[in-house]
Every structure is written in C-alpha cells, then in structure tokens.
Design an enzyme around this catalytic site. Structure first.
Site, PDB file in Angstrom:
ATOM      1  N   SER A 443       0.823  -1.206   0.000  1.00  0.00           N
ATOM      2  CA  SER A 443       0.000   0.000   0.000  1.00  0.00           C
ATOM      3  C   SER A 443       0.859   1.258   0.000  1.00  0.00           C
ATOM      4  O   SER A 443       1.959   1.282   0.559  1.00  0.00           O
ATOM      5  CB  SER A 443      -0.929   0.005   1.211  1.00  0.00           C
ATOM      6  OG  SER A 443      -0.180  -0.103   2.393  1.00  0.00           O
ATOM      7  N   GLU A 494      -2.585  -0.074  -3.957  1.00  0.00           N
ATOM      8  CA  GLU A 494      -3.822  -0.425  -3.247  1.00  0.00           C
ATOM      9  C   GLU A 494      -4.775   0.742  -2.935  1.00  0.00           C
ATOM     10  O   GLU A 494      -5.462   0.704  -1.914  1.00  0.00           O
ATOM     11  CB  GLU A 494      -3.509  -1.178  -1.940  1.00  0.00           C
ATOM     12  CG  GLU A 494      -2.626  -2.398  -2.124  1.00  0.00           C
ATOM     13  CD  GLU A 494      -2.274  -3.118  -0.801  1.00  0.00           C
ATOM     14  OE1 GLU A 494      -3.036  -2.993   0.162  1.00  0.00           O
ATOM     15  OE2 GLU A 494      -1.239  -3.795  -0.774  1.00  0.00           O
ATOM     16  N   ARG A 525     -10.217   1.996  19.016  1.00  0.00           N
ATOM     17  CA  ARG A 525     -10.294   1.407  17.678  1.00  0.00           C
ATOM     18  C   ARG A 525     -11.277   0.245  17.634  1.00  0.00           C
ATOM     19  O   ARG A 525     -11.211  -0.664  18.451  1.00  0.00           O
ATOM     20  CB  ARG A 525      -8.918   0.896  17.235  1.00  0.00           C
ATOM     21  CG  ARG A 525      -7.956   2.000  16.901  1.00  0.00           C
ATOM     22  CD  ARG A 525      -8.043   2.365  15.454  1.00  0.00           C
ATOM     23  NE  ARG A 525      -7.844   1.191  14.593  1.00  0.00           N
ATOM     24  CZ  ARG A 525      -7.721   1.258  13.283  1.00  0.00           C
ATOM     25  NH1 ARG A 525      -7.797   2.419  12.675  1.00  0.00           N
ATOM     26  NH2 ARG A 525      -7.530   0.164  12.581  1.00  0.00           N
ATOM     27  N   CYS A 526     -12.174   0.285  16.646  1.00  0.00           N
ATOM     28  CA  CYS A 526     -13.109  -0.819  16.454  1.00  0.00           C
ATOM     29  C   CYS A 526     -12.918  -1.384  15.051  1.00  0.00           C
ATOM     30  O   CYS A 526     -12.504  -0.666  14.150  1.00  0.00           O
ATOM     31  CB  CYS A 526     -14.545  -0.325  16.603  1.00  0.00           C
ATOM     32  SG  CYS A 526     -14.870   0.418  18.213  1.00  0.00           S
ATOM     33  N   GLU A 615      -1.115 -15.497  14.382  1.00  0.00           N
ATOM     34  CA  GLU A 615      -2.099 -15.308  15.445  1.00  0.00           C
ATOM     35  C   GLU A 615      -3.182 -16.373  15.429  1.00  0.00           C
ATOM     36  O   GLU A 615      -3.963 -16.463  16.370  1.00  0.00           O
ATOM     37  CB  GLU A 615      -2.694 -13.904  15.376  1.00  0.00           C
ATOM     38  CG  GLU A 615      -3.577 -13.702  14.166  1.00  0.00           C
ATOM     39  CD  GLU A 615      -3.983 -12.245  13.983  1.00  0.00           C
ATOM     40  OE1 GLU A 615      -3.102 -11.369  14.095  1.00  0.00           O
ATOM     41  OE2 GLU A 615      -5.159 -11.993  13.722  1.00  0.00           O
ATOM     42  N   GLU A 675       8.719  -8.258   9.251  1.00  0.00           N
ATOM     43  CA  GLU A 675       9.087  -7.158  10.142  1.00  0.00           C
ATOM     44  C   GLU A 675      10.352  -7.524  10.903  1.00  0.00           C
ATOM     45  O   GLU A 675      10.448  -8.594  11.469  1.00  0.00           O
ATOM     46  CB  GLU A 675       7.953  -6.916  11.141  1.00  0.00           C
ATOM     47  CG  GLU A 675       8.287  -5.819  12.117  1.00  0.00           C
ATOM     48  CD  GLU A 675       7.284  -5.744  13.252  1.00  0.00           C
ATOM     49  OE1 GLU A 675       6.099  -5.552  12.968  1.00  0.00           O
ATOM     50  OE2 GLU A 675       7.719  -5.881  14.399  1.00  0.00           O
ATOM     51  N   HIS A 704       5.764   2.367  11.102  1.00  0.00           N
ATOM     52  CA  HIS A 704       4.878   2.950  12.111  1.00  0.00           C
ATOM     53  C   HIS A 704       5.396   4.283  12.611  1.00  0.00           C
ATOM     54  O   HIS A 704       4.696   5.014  13.285  1.00  0.00           O
ATOM     55  CB  HIS A 704       4.695   1.973  13.276  1.00  0.00           C
ATOM     56  CG  HIS A 704       4.159   0.651  12.814  1.00  0.00           C
ATOM     57  ND1 HIS A 704       4.990  -0.370  12.420  1.00  0.00           N
ATOM     58  CD2 HIS A 704       2.897   0.225  12.622  1.00  0.00           C
ATOM     59  CE1 HIS A 704       4.253  -1.394  12.031  1.00  0.00           C
ATOM     60  NE2 HIS A 704       2.973  -1.060  12.137  1.00  0.00           N
TER      61      HIS A 704
HETATM   62  N1  GLN Z   1      -0.230  -5.391   1.371  1.00  0.00           N
HETATM   63  C1  GLN Z   1      -0.706  -4.846   2.592  1.00  0.00           C
HETATM   64  C2  GLN Z   1      -0.299  -3.379   2.711  1.00  0.00           C
HETATM   65  O1  GLN Z   1       0.726  -3.037   2.256  1.00  0.00           O
HETATM   66  C3  GLN Z   1      -0.195  -5.615   3.790  1.00  0.00           C
HETATM   67  C4  GLN Z   1      -0.801  -5.143   5.078  1.00  0.00           C
HETATM   68  C5  GLN Z   1      -0.390  -5.913   6.312  1.00  0.00           C
HETATM   69  O2  GLN Z   1       0.634  -6.520   6.372  1.00  0.00           O
HETATM   70  N2  GLN Z   1      -1.198  -5.913   7.331  1.00  0.00           N
HETATM   71  O3  GLN Z   1      -0.982  -2.567   3.280  1.00  0.00           O
END
Ligand code: GLN
Ligand code: ZN
Length: 765
Positions: A443, A494, A525-526, A615, A675, A704
């Site tokens: 994205s 995206e 957040r919801c 998860e 990550e 982030h």
């Molecule tokens: N392709 C998604 C983005 O770039 C991946 C999002 C994610 O890892 N939660 O937003």
C-alpha cells in the site's frame, strides 16, 4: 432456580459512543466531566439491558475507557516509573489521564514516553496493554473506580456480580522487564491488594466476584499450576464468594486443578470445549456452583436452544440450583446490536445473534432448563429451530459445485512445478533484478482524497466510471513516483482497498457484511469483521484489471497483491457449521484462480499477504501442528497454480517468528518480507538455527514511525542480515505497508532505502 449471567458486555455502545467520546476528550473537545458522563450512561444502559433481559446478576467491572487490563494494572498500582505517577499511586487515586498516557505514550510533561506494549488477548482480535513487571515491583490499591461503579449499579437497583482478571492471569499476561525476573515471584506482593479489593467489595455488599483466569486453558508450567493452589487458598478465605472463570477453550490437564481450587464456583467454556462438561460434572465438589458457558461468546451465530436444552438436561438434574448458564466468555468479542442491521436480508439476520440476542438466549435457556419457560421463551426456541433448519438447508450456504471442486483437489495442487532453486533460476531470467532488489509491501498513502472518493462512490454520489478513473490516477501517480525513486519491483499501491479483507470479501460469494457490526480492537479502535456465512467462491477476477493497468505503465515487473486465505479467515466471523479448515480451503481455491488470472494477464510477481498466520495458532501447543499443517496447505493451494518463472511473495508483520519458522519455510513462497526493523534484526536469530531456503526481505525500516530512516542505519541492518542469509537471496524493503503514512514521509524514506541498496550493491563488486 438456575441463574443466568454473563462474563462481560461490550462497552463501546451501539453507535460507538465510547470511541467518539474518548477521541473527543483526547482532542480537547470534551471535558472530563462529559467523558465520565458518557461512561456512566453506557454502563447504565448496559446494566439495564442485562436486567431487562432477565439476567439474575448484572456484571460490573467490564467497563473501561481504554482497556480493562490497563485499568487493573492501574488499580494494582503497577504504573511504570516513566509516567511519573508515584504520588497518585500513593494517594490511591491514579488519574484517568495517567492511564491514557500509559496507553498512548506521553510523560506528564507532554514529552513522548514509550507507550505500554499492546498485544492480542489470547486468541482474540482484542488487544490489551501488557503489564510491565519489575523485580522491585510493589503493589498498592491505587484506584477506586471499580468500587464507584459497584455503587453506581447498586444505586440503579441491580443485583451485582463483579468481574476482575485473576492475579495469575494478570501476571501471565505481564512481561518481566528485568532480566531473570520470575513473574511468579511477585505473587506474594500482589495477593494482599487482591485481598483488599475483595474485602472492600464485601463491605459494599457484593456477594459474588468472578475472577477470570483464562490462562487455565493454556499449557501451564508446573510452578504456575502450584501457584494457583497457593494463591486461591489465600483468596478463598476472602469474605465474598468467588467464581473462577475459564474460557477460550478446555481446561485440559488443568481440569483437576481448576475444579479443586477452594472457591465457590467455576465457569467453563462449553462452546469451544463441550466435551469437558462431563468430566467437570464428575469431579465438581458438591458445594460448588458450575457456570456453563453454553452460548458462543466469540461468534455471531444464533444458538440452537433445543439442542442446548437437551445437552444440558443432565447437568441440570445433577446440579439443581448449583447450575448457572452464561455465554462462553465476555460478549466484548461480538457486535453490539443486530436490530440496527436493517439492510441484512431477514432470513440471514435470523441466523445471527449479537450481544443483546445472546442475553436473551442465555435467559431463555435457563428458564427452559428449569421448566419455567414463558411463552416468549418457547417462541424463541421455536424460532431458533426454524432459523437453524433454514440455515442448514439454504442453497446460499451449501453450493455443491464448491464442495465438489474441493473434493477434487489433490496433493499435486499444493506443489509448485519445480523446487525453489529451479524456480529461482527461471525468475532471474524473467525478472532481471539486480542484487538486493528493492520493493515495498503493497500500500501507498491512503490520502484524504482517496477516502473521500470512495465514500462518494459508496454513497452513490460518484459514478463507477468516475471512481475508477480516480483510482487509476492514483495508481499512475504511485507508479510514476516509484519509477522516479528507482524501486526495482513496483506495486500499484492499493488505493482501491480500504481494508485488505473487506476488499476481497466483498467480491467473493459466501461473505456478508454488516453495517454496524463493530467490535473493539483496542482502545478507541473498532473493527467490523465480515461474516463468512456460506461456501466461498470467486465469481470473477478481483484485482486483475488494476494490476494490468499498473503493469502497462512500467517495464519493471509489477507485483500483484492479494490477501491470503488464512488472513481472510482469521479476520472474519467464520461459519460454525463446518471445520474452519474447510472454509479456509474454499477461500484458497478462490484465490488460486485469481493468482492464475494475474499470471495470465502478464503479472510476473504476486504477493499473498498472511499477516494473520501466526495469530491463528491455537492456545495449546499440542494443537499447533495440526493448525499449521492446514494453514500451510491453504497457502500452497492458493499459490501453486503458476509456472516456475512467476514469483510468489508473501508478507508477515510480527517479530515472534522462531517457533513457526519451519511452517513459514513450508509455505514455499519464493520471497517473504517480514518485520525486523524494530527488533534490530533480532528476528534473524531464528535463521541461526534454521537455514531458511528461499528469498527474504527483512524490513529495514519501521513504517509505524514518521521518522525518515538513515541510509547508514539500513545498510548496517542489511549487513547484519547478510551474516545469516546469502546475499543473492536478500531483498530490501520497509517492514509493512505504507498506507498510514503521508507521501512527504514516504518519499524521502524510500529514497534513502534505494540509496542503501545501491551502496550494498557497490560493496559486492
Ligand atoms: N499489502 C498490505 C499493505 O501493504 C499488507 C498489510 C499488512 O501486512 N497488514 O498494506
Ligand atoms: Zn505488514
């Protein structure tokens, strides 16, 4: 008479009033008094709902402006030093602003101070703030909010049961901040504060306190099991009655322990683990209450009251009035109001139950079991039977063509044509990428203009043609910028997706979306998870036109972008009438068609995101392998239809990787991006003992943060990575998607990243 109660209720309000009030307070648009008033109104409404539905007790203690685990930490005086609240703790009145600072990261001076870490509550999509534990930790009753709320509920005339996270699960969820600290060593200091809380509640006239100990459904080390005995032999002497609550699964090898603890009652999850009911009944001491969690607190399906009445009749006989009935866990995890879903087809709506409906189900089941059913209860039972019958027979749920296609899937459908080394050679020839190729995760910034165009389109104010033209402009813009930056494998960005699950769910058969089905994710957040009601299939291509268009703008290989089957499952409410694994395989087949269509349209690299794979791990280690087996299978089913030269990528964003690294390798994606930047490549320790066979892009900067990462820093990180992974298998990329950032932040960051890759290449020569 059997008692009806709940472990907890959603606090956000049908209109997300809590979110609105809290955010307005943060922005300075609402004062403290008004915020507190909103809290009081919500509590009053929710207690009234419980009382009017006919519950015997209303639950107090489930309300929090941000997070109930945070509130408990504050109540126990466990406020980290950097929030400078020593005086407030000593006075026994930690301020609400202090709690907000812990959640959001600010010191009292206004300077940034690291927020408390946040993580998922067991296997739910709810996130709690992790208690920070220090070797010199002291505890002190530091808030009277809980007692005030008890007063509030009593003043409104309610019979009150208090809920509180138990001491062992609170420690279990906590994280030792000092090396070598055994969390259990804090138990002795913690128990007196719990004792004080229970004593005060007793003084207030509270009869029952529910202590939640969901850690009991996990694998507990022996010393933790022993600590339960020690802790509850102390707490059991308190002047209130204790209901020990377990949920999210079966007690397993903790069953004997849980049944034997010296408390007055036990709550068990009979939805996730119905089989444990018999065993608990056999072992429950004759003085104890058993609360059976019979209504699903984790999902949105209407309960089969007739079946439940039958299944619980024996328990009713054996226990008499010692039987209580409840949802399996707190209703925090289900949406607030089904009545408002006026746009859902009535038949479909009849298959669902949100929080208020689950109150009714709980109460009716209780009365049916007691043989004191009202005409309304009998009506509910009949309506449920009819709705469930219709659901079982509905052709919109059961589509034979989906089942027969799945039945035809064989082992070969889960295998790429050749092994990775052969594919890698074919991809090198096809893609012609330099060493240390650069790419992003998918994205690009979701700007206010993009969001307003989408809103206008959904509201019917913007035609489809106009909307699509706008999105193409965005794509062209993103591709041009990536060209200018010199990224080796561009993405389309995206812009057409607001959410990575919703975007696909809306185009697949079998998914349904609610208007107001919000569930708290964390703090204010919801999320609004889609509902998978029926067999999933793909009526037509979902992303091909966008990717094709993006590819037409560049000679570089455009990376297609899909959400993987496990994530599509994990972030939805999933149908409960077939194994989750079957639903996941259906989604995988639908995605497989999309992957093949992308390839046919000339897309040479396709990323299938699986951020939710980890998860999904079950709470018990003994169940991990079975889950990983089918999860991996599903990914492979989705990705294996393409030729050797087509490069499959996947992406995951978390750092605890070590325990599932073999499964990650088994996905057999050609490239994985993950990550790592926040943990300073610590994650790559997993690669010390495990030779990851394919290509990997360890995220070199934290998306982030708004800070622009420095070239040297990224080069150093990649050099660290190169100690573990051969350079010809390394990629350079950020650690996640860039949609939450602004272009002004993204461009300099990516420019530095591309420069870092250049330097790395020059050092190869
Ligand atoms: N392709 C998604 C983005 O770039 C991946 C999002 C994610 O890892 N939660 O937003
Ligand atoms: Zn990510």
């Amino acid at each position: 008479m059997t008692k009806a109660h709940i472990a907890g209720y959603p606090r956000i309000g049908a209109d997300r009033e809590l979110k609105r009030a809290v955010e307005a307070y943060w922005r300075g648009e609402l004062d403290r008094e008004a915020l507190e008033a909103t809290g009081r109104e919500l509590r009053a409404r929710h207690w009234a709902d419980q009382c009017q539905a006919g519950l015997d007790l209303v639950t107090v203690g489930d309300f929090a402006f941000y997070d109930q685990v945070l509130d408990l930490s504050v109540t126990l005086g466990a406020v980290p030093a950097r929030f400078d609240a020593g005086d407030e703790v000593a006075r026994g009145e930690v301020d609400l602003d202090t709690a907000f600072r812990m959640a959001r990261g600010r010191a009292p001076s206004g300077e940034p101070a690291a927020a408390c870490e946040m993580t998922k509550y067991f296997d739910t999509n709810y996130h709690y703030l992790v208690p920070e534990l220090h070797a010199d930790q002291t505890f002190h009753l530091a808030s009277s909010r809980l007692f005030d709320q008890v007063e509030e509920a009593r003043a409104q005339g309610h019979a009150v049961k208090v809920t509180l996270l138990g001491p062992l699960t609170w420690l279990w969820l906590g994280k030792a901040r000092d090396a070598g600290l055994d969390r259990l060593s804090l138990l002795d200091a913690l128990l007196p504060v719990y004792g004080e809380i229970l004593a005060r509640l007793a003084e207030q006239g509270v009869e029952w306190v529910q202590l939640d100990e969901p850690a009991l459904v996990q694998d507990l080390p022996h010393d933790w099991q022993q600590a339960y005995e020690a802790a509850y032999s102390v707490l059991g002497r308190s002047p209130v009655k204790l209901l020990l609550a377990s949920y999210f699964g079966g007690l397993g090898d903790n069953l004997g322990l849980a049944v034997g603890l010296p408390v007055d009652g036990l709550h068990i999850d009979a939805v996730r683990a119905p089989e444990q009911l018999e065993a608990v009944l056999d072992r429950l001491p004759a003085y104890k209450v058993l609360s059976v969690g019979a209504i699903d607190g984790r999902n949105v399906w209407r309960a089969d009251l007739a079946l439940l009445r039958e299944g619980l009749a024996a328990a009713r006989m054996r226990l008499g009035k010692r039987l209580w009935i409840a949802p399996s866990c707190s209703l925090l995890h289900v949406p607030v109001d089904l009545e408002r879903e006026t746009e859902l087809e009535p038949a479909l709506k009849g298959w669902l139950a949100f929080a208020p409906q689950k109150l009714d189900e709980t109460v009716s089941l209780t009365r049916l079991l007691d043989g004191r059913a009202t005409p309304e209860d009998r009506e509910r039972l009949e309506a449920a039977t009819l709705a469930l019958q219709a659901r079982r027979e509905s052709t919109r749920i059961h589509r034979p063509e989906v089942a027969s296609r799945l039945a035809g899937v064989g082992p070969a459908d889960h295998e790429r044509r050749s092994a990775y080394p052969v594919r890698a050679a074919a991809q090198r020839r096809a893609l012609k990428l330099p060493p240390f190729p650069t790419t992003t995760i998918g994205s690009f910034p979701q700007t206010a203009e993009i969001r307003s165009a989408r809103r206008a389109f959904k509201a019917g104010e913007l035609s489809r043609e106009a909307y699509e033209a706008r999105m193409r402009e965005e794509i062209a813009h993103a591709v041009a910028r990536q060209e200018a930056l010199g990224l080796d494998m561009p993405v389309h960005g995206e812009p057409e997706r607001n959410d990575m699950v919703e975007y696909f769910g809306e185009q697949l058969e079998g998914y349904v979306f609610t208007r107001y089905g919000w569930v708290q994710s964390y703090g204010s957040r919801c999320v609004k998870p889609p509902v998978i009601v029926g067999d999933v299939s793909r009526p037509g291509p979902m992303t091909v036109a966008w990717s094709e268009y993006a590819q037409s703008l560049t000679d570089k290989p455009m990376k297609g972008m899909l959400t993987g089957p496990v994530t599509m499952l994990q972030w939805s409410f999933v149908r409960d009438d077939q194994p989750r694994e079957t639903t996941c395989r259906q989604i995988a087949l639908a995605l497989r068609d999309e992957v093949c269509d992308l390839e046919a349209a000339g897309i040479r690299a396709i990323q299938i995101d699986e951020p939710a794979l980890r998860e999904g791990l079950p709470l018990r280690a003994s169940e991990w392998q079975a889950y990983l087996d089918w999860a991996v299978d599903c990914f492979r089913l989705a990705s294996s239809g393409v030729g050797d030269a087509t490069q499959i990528h996947t992406h995951m964003c978390y750092s605890e990787f070590n325990d599932i690294i073999a499964a990650i390798a088994a996905l057999d994606a050609d490239v994985i991006t993950i990550e790592t930047s926040r943990s300073n490549m610590e994650l790559l320790d997993a690669f010390q003992d495990f030779a990851y066979p394919n290509e990997i892009g360890p995220g070199v900067y934290d998306i982030h943060s708004p800070n622009v990462p420095e070239v040297d820093w990224m080069v150093a990180l990649m050099e660290k990575a190169a100690e573990r992974i051969p350079v010809e298998r390394l990629w350079v990329n950020p650690d996640c998607g860039l949609k939450t950032r602004r272009w002004e932040e993204v461009e300099p960051a990516l420019a530095n990243m591309v420069e870092a890759a250049r330097r790395l290449r020059s050092r190869l020569a």
